[in-house]
Design an enzyme around this catalytic site. Sequence first.
Site, mmCIF file in Angstrom:
data_model
loop_
_atom_site.group_PDB
_atom_site.id
_atom_site.type_symbol
_atom_site.label_atom_id
_atom_site.label_comp_id
_atom_site.label_asym_id
_atom_site.label_seq_id
_atom_site.Cartn_x
_atom_site.Cartn_y
_atom_site.Cartn_z
ATOM 1 N N LYS A 152 40.836 -55.529 -29.328
ATOM 2 C CA LYS A 152 41.844 -55.933 -30.245
ATOM 3 C C LYS A 152 42.166 -55.206 -31.542
ATOM 4 O O LYS A 152 43.073 -54.808 -32.053
ATOM 5 C CB LYS A 152 41.814 -57.455 -30.388
ATOM 6 N N GLU A 172 48.346 -49.683 -33.219
ATOM 7 C CA GLU A 172 49.810 -50.151 -33.634
ATOM 8 C C GLU A 172 50.199 -49.696 -34.727
ATOM 9 O O GLU A 172 51.251 -49.107 -35.130
ATOM 10 C CB GLU A 172 49.528 -51.599 -33.577
#
Length: 317
Positions: free
Chosen positions: A181, A188
């Site tokens: 993550k 991102e």
Amino acid sequence: MSDMEENISLALFGLGRMGGQIARRLHNHKYRIYAWNRSELPVIEFKKFGGFSSQEIGEVVGKLRGDSRIFWLMLPHRLVDEFIAGKDHLGPHLRTGDIVIDGGNSFYKDSIRRAAELGKRGIAFYDCGTSGGVFGEENGFSLMVGGPKEEWPRIEPLMKTLSQGDNYALLGKNGAGHFAKMVHNGIEYGMMEAIAEGYAVLEASGFDFDLLGVTTVYQKGSVIRSWLIDLCKNIFEYEDLETISGRIDSTGEGEWTVAVAEELGVDVRVIKDALLVRKESGDKINQQKFSNKIVALMRKQFGGHAVHHKGGEGLSD
């Protein structure tokens, strides 16, 4: 539900933006879920939704039945240690055979340490990287999990229900979920910055582009088509960029990614530059940057994150 699902006894701690979605999605799929939140309003809202919720940890834990007790934490990473171990929090209620899942954005090394500490007490720990933003409740979350294989069958039905059906996985030992993550969030950063800088070039070109029209073309058939491009269409269709400040808030995962990459000797110059842009966005001159406004609004679109407005401290969710 299967027999295994019916036997799951689950307590969820933290009914914030993501935690509330998880609680509601599980409740809608007929899981017996008991929720806790420190502040009152989310507790009231979950009760109105039809679920059990309380501001008292003991009351929530007291609802759990059977030997398969699962405690799912959706808390800010800085609070997790105290919540797990604190005598006024979850610590005294944990017992051998329990499972603790940290579904927040914790640093992976902390997750490795917490797993070892709880393992000494016979408690299984899973770190679960959770992605999906404000659309996860309806569309399903992407779930990146680290932890012991032995207990995985006890929690896999939860993961499958929370996901779209196949976008979840036990990726490895403890720490693997939060590591994946962390990298996800670093990627991102870079993707958002590249898209936003591209739109800034279009805006400054002198061609007087209709950016909504450009985005409509980008959306289908192009190499850069993506959910982030879809969200940009929402920005150009509904947002007033003139009123938005280019100050970009950050929750820290991008910084973790850069630090770990440096430890590993990996070149992540795009992510590093994107992180620097966010840090510099607090400067007044950078709050005028068109690209910064786009990044801030993308964060609002996918995650419900607040944006800052020009000429004031007011925030919009």
